[in-house]
Design a protein around this motif. Structure first.
Motif, mmCIF file in Angstrom:
data_model
loop_
_atom_site.group_PDB
_atom_site.id
_atom_site.type_symbol
_atom_site.label_atom_id
_atom_site.label_comp_id
_atom_site.label_asym_id
_atom_site.label_seq_id
_atom_site.Cartn_x
_atom_site.Cartn_y
_atom_site.Cartn_z
ATOM 1 N N MET A 83 1.064 -1.353 -0.219
ATOM 2 C CA MET A 83 -0.065 -0.032 -0.521
ATOM 3 C C MET A 83 0.802 1.636 0.050
ATOM 4 S SD MET A 83 -2.824 0.984 3.155
ATOM 5 C CE MET A 83 -3.872 -0.377 2.377
ATOM 6 N N GLU A 84 0.804 1.777 -1.293
ATOM 7 C CA GLU A 84 1.846 3.362 -0.990
ATOM 8 C C GLU A 84 0.943 4.449 0.180
ATOM 9 O OE1 GLU A 84 0.942 4.619 -4.975
ATOM 10 O OE2 GLU A 84 1.726 3.582 -6.112
ATOM 11 N N LEU A 85 2.189 5.039 0.666
ATOM 12 C CA LEU A 85 2.263 5.943 1.894
ATOM 13 C C LEU A 85 0.996 6.702 1.546
ATOM 14 C CD1 LEU A 85 2.968 7.337 4.154
ATOM 15 C CD2 LEU A 85 4.267 8.587 3.052
ATOM 16 N N ARG A 86 0.985 7.908 -0.177
ATOM 17 C CA ARG A 86 -0.770 8.060 -0.289
ATOM 18 C C ARG A 86 -1.874 7.758 -0.418
ATOM 19 N NH1 ARG A 86 -2.764 12.797 -0.177
ATOM 20 N NH2 ARG A 86 -3.860 14.147 -1.544
ATOM 21 N N ASP A 87 -2.159 6.442 -0.506
ATOM 22 C CA ASP A 87 -2.894 5.322 0.115
ATOM 23 C C ASP A 87 -3.419 4.992 0.956
ATOM 24 O OD1 ASP A 87 -3.182 5.163 -3.300
ATOM 25 O OD2 ASP A 87 -3.281 3.139 -2.754
ATOM 26 N N VAL A 91 2.777 3.658 12.006
ATOM 27 C CA VAL A 91 3.360 3.208 11.466
ATOM 28 C C VAL A 91 2.996 4.679 10.178
ATOM 29 C CG1 VAL A 91 3.302 1.832 9.107
ATOM 30 C CG2 VAL A 91 3.129 0.783 10.862
ATOM 31 N N TYR A 92 1.595 4.841 10.073
ATOM 32 C CA TYR A 92 1.946 6.029 9.249
ATOM 33 C C TYR A 92 3.002 7.292 9.806
ATOM 34 C CZ TYR A 92 -0.086 10.372 6.468
ATOM 35 O OH TYR A 92 -0.245 10.951 6.042
ATOM 36 N N ALA A 93 2.278 7.866 11.186
ATOM 37 C CA ALA A 93 2.455 8.651 12.184
ATOM 38 C C ALA A 93 4.783 8.173 11.900
ATOM 39 C CB ALA A 93 2.448 9.037 13.347
ATOM 40 N N GLY A 94 4.620 7.803 12.225
ATOM 41 C CA GLY A 94 6.343 7.348 12.122
ATOM 42 C C GLY A 94 6.775 8.330 10.673
ATOM 43 N N LEU A 95 6.501 7.272 9.231
ATOM 44 C CA LEU A 95 6.992 8.070 8.449
ATOM 45 C C LEU A 95 6.557 9.357 7.667
ATOM 46 C CD1 LEU A 95 5.513 4.774 6.194
ATOM 47 C CD2 LEU A 95 7.940 5.619 6.591
ATOM 48 N N GLU A 131 6.441 11.648 10.445
ATOM 49 C CA GLU A 131 7.166 12.390 11.493
ATOM 50 C C GLU A 131 9.247 12.774 10.437
ATOM 51 O OE1 GLU A 131 7.238 14.016 14.068
ATOM 52 O OE2 GLU A 131 5.013 14.441 13.318
ATOM 53 N N SER A 132 8.773 11.504 9.982
ATOM 54 C CA SER A 132 10.697 11.483 9.468
ATOM 55 C C SER A 132 10.705 11.916 8.229
ATOM 56 C CB SER A 132 10.794 9.611 8.831
ATOM 57 O OG SER A 132 10.995 8.956 10.007
ATOM 58 N N LEU A 133 9.577 12.022 7.806
ATOM 59 C CA LEU A 133 9.701 13.027 6.165
ATOM 60 C C LEU A 133 9.536 14.570 6.493
ATOM 61 C CD1 LEU A 133 7.833 11.045 4.054
ATOM 62 C CD2 LEU A 133 9.550 11.470 3.215
ATOM 63 N N GLU A 134 8.659 14.985 7.863
ATOM 64 C CA GLU A 134 8.471 16.319 8.743
ATOM 65 C C GLU A 134 9.648 16.691 8.853
ATOM 66 O OE1 GLU A 134 5.995 18.939 7.842
ATOM 67 O OE2 GLU A 134 5.670 17.343 6.414
ATOM 68 N N ARG A 135 10.230 15.610 9.570
ATOM 69 C CA ARG A 135 11.965 16.560 9.984
ATOM 70 C C ARG A 135 13.141 16.917 9.178
ATOM 71 N NH1 ARG A 135 10.673 12.340 14.402
ATOM 72 N NH2 ARG A 135 11.207 10.321 13.125
ATOM 73 N N ALA A 136 12.690 16.111 8.229
ATOM 74 C CA ALA A 136 13.213 16.437 7.362
ATOM 75 C C ALA A 136 13.442 18.117 5.691
ATOM 76 C CB ALA A 136 14.042 15.291 5.832
ATOM 77 N N ARG A 137 12.017 17.880 6.034
ATOM 78 C CA ARG A 137 12.249 18.885 5.383
ATOM 79 C C ARG A 137 11.793 20.362 5.798
ATOM 80 N NH1 ARG A 137 7.508 21.766 5.628
ATOM 81 N NH2 ARG A 137 6.068 21.252 7.592
ATOM 82 N N LEU A 138 12.030 19.986 7.453
ATOM 83 C CA LEU A 138 12.010 21.417 8.602
ATOM 84 C C LEU A 138 13.466 21.466 9.079
ATOM 85 C CD1 LEU A 138 9.609 20.600 11.725
ATOM 86 C CD2 LEU A 138 9.107 22.137 9.806
ATOM 87 N N THR A 139 14.309 20.916 8.616
ATOM 88 C CA THR A 139 16.003 20.757 8.978
ATOM 89 C C THR A 139 16.033 21.678 7.512
ATOM 90 O OG1 THR A 139 15.620 18.745 10.296
ATOM 91 C CG2 THR A 139 17.958 19.879 8.859
ATOM 92 N N ARG A 180 -3.149 10.979 22.514
ATOM 93 C CA ARG A 180 -2.720 9.400 22.978
ATOM 94 C C ARG A 180 -1.953 9.190 21.808
ATOM 95 N NH1 ARG A 180 -7.325 8.802 26.305
ATOM 96 N NH2 ARG A 180 -6.611 9.026 28.260
ATOM 97 N N ASP A 181 -1.830 8.945 20.752
ATOM 98 C CA ASP A 181 -1.012 8.404 19.473
ATOM 99 C C ASP A 181 -0.157 8.612 19.043
ATOM 100 O OD1 ASP A 181 -2.833 6.396 19.682
ATOM 101 O OD2 ASP A 181 -4.554 6.984 17.819
ATOM 102 N N GLY A 182 -0.130 10.308 19.087
ATOM 103 C CA GLY A 182 0.321 10.649 19.213
ATOM 104 C C GLY A 182 0.530 11.631 17.401
ATOM 105 N N ASP A 183 -0.756 11.936 17.072
ATOM 106 C CA ASP A 183 -0.922 12.898 15.340
ATOM 107 C C ASP A 183 -0.324 14.195 16.012
ATOM 108 O OD1 ASP A 183 -1.789 13.102 12.883
ATOM 109 O OD2 ASP A 183 -3.572 13.061 14.182
ATOM 110 N N LEU A 184 -1.133 14.275 17.773
ATOM 111 C CA LEU A 184 -1.398 15.772 18.119
ATOM 112 C C LEU A 184 -0.056 15.605 19.313
ATOM 113 C CD1 LEU A 184 -4.694 16.034 17.164
ATOM 114 C CD2 LEU A 184 -3.161 17.799 16.433
ATOM 115 N N ASP A 185 0.534 16.928 19.491
ATOM 116 C CA ASP A 185 1.057 17.540 20.526
ATOM 117 C C ASP A 185 0.258 18.401 21.689
ATOM 118 O OD1 ASP A 185 3.951 16.731 19.070
ATOM 119 O OD2 ASP A 185 2.914 18.515 18.215
ATOM 120 N N VAL A 186 -0.359 19.083 21.309
ATOM 121 C CA VAL A 186 -1.620 20.040 22.404
ATOM 122 C C VAL A 186 -2.684 19.233 22.392
ATOM 123 C CG1 VAL A 186 -1.973 21.849 23.736
ATOM 124 C CG2 VAL A 186 0.170 21.442 22.888
#
Length: 295
Positions: free
Chosen positions: A1-5, A71-75, A77-85, A136-142
């Motif tokens: 399954m692709e990330l977009r799907d 799983v999606y949140a981890g992927l 987040e990794s892409l977001e950290r790269a973008r933010l950096t 709780r799932d880490g989708d949000l911080d606050v």
């Protein structure tokens, strides 16, 4: 399954509405349907139970959502950290909003961004589905949610706003000409509420009983603000709101009636205690310094 799907499936599992999912993801509704059907063929079972009026997760769909979220949140987040950096931003703070008055709270966000330009602040309007679970799932911080919040794994921070209560009815409703209503009158009507809220939290928003002990019946489940206000405008339901919604919705076919004996709502910052970090503490300090906004 692709990330977009995966993203399409998870957004539909949250929105439970093909049109809103398509709008949120900037896709056609046909594309959303195509992706879900493809996933269902691959899995060999329906992920959603569909009728002409509702969309619900099947048991298989619920299990897949729970498995894919981290799983999606981890992927992601990794892409977001790269973008933010790449942009010179070191952290991102995601805030989910239950109140509607995004404009009236902008001074908090502007102050935070001015003080901490190295951190990205992302404000998201919440749907009414499992907000505590998303934290709780880490989708949000606050979260910005009404009090009380009595979850043992959460920290309740400073209050951003306090708000008296009103009742929304259509212009030709039997209550529309009243200058105020009492909570006791709520027992004469059914009130839709979001699914699966903690009882104590739901009771603060709309009590289960009137002061005289009459039951305030629930009728139907609402998962998003647009459906809620549209059903009020069509005369299908009435609903109690915090008064700030009158600044958010200017609708000539709806009357807003004060409910003086319905408990004022206070909205506060809430976060997972074990996920507290420097940006969360900085946002809480900013809100404390600026003080509570009162309507």
């Amino acid at each position: 399954m692709e990330l977009r799907d995966i993203e399409i499936f998870l957004v539909l599992a949250e929105e439970l509405h093909f049109g809103r999912t398509a709008e949120r993801l900037r896709l056609s509704q046909a594309r959303v349907s195509q992706v879900i059907k493809k996933q269902e063929r691959r899995i060999g079972a329906a992920l959603f139970e569909r009728t002409s009026r509702t969309v619900r997760l099947s048991d298989v769909g619920r299990q897949l959502r729970d498995d894919l979220r981290p799983v999606y949140a981890g992927l992601h987040e990794s892409l977001e950290r790269a973008r933010l950096t790449a942009r010179g931003v070191t952290r991102r703070l995601r805030v989910g909003m239950m109140p509607f008055n995004l404009v009236d709270l902008h001074f908090y966000w502007k102050a935070f961004r001015s003080r901490y330009p190295q951190w990205e602040l992302e404000i998201r309007q919440m749907v009414y589905i499992d907000p505590f679970g998303r934290l709780r799932d880490g989708d949000l911080d606050v979260l910005v949610v009404w009090l009380p919040v009595e979850e043992p794994d959460f920290t309740v921070g400073p209050v951003l706003l306090t708000d008296p209560r009103i009742l929304a009815v259509t212009a030709d409703h039997e209550l529309a000409r009243r200058t105020s209503v009492r909570l006791e009158m709520f027992a004469d009507f059914r009130h839709p509420m979001p699914p699966d809220l903690p009882d104590y939290w739901e009771d603060r928003y709309i009590p289960f009983h009137t002061p005289r002990g009459r039951t305030i019946e629930r009728g139907g489940q609402i998962t998003n603000a647009e459906d809620l206000i549209n059903q009020v405008g069509m005369g299908e339901i009435i609903h109690g709101f915090p008064s700030h919604v009158t600044r958010h919705w200017g609708m000539p076919n709806i009357r807003w009636i004060p409910v003086p004996d319905l408990t004022t709502l206070s909205y506060a910052l809430v976060w997972r205690t074990d996920a507290e970090n420097e940006p969360i503490r900085a946002l809480a300090d900013t809100v404390r310094e600026l003080g509570t906004y009162r309507f």
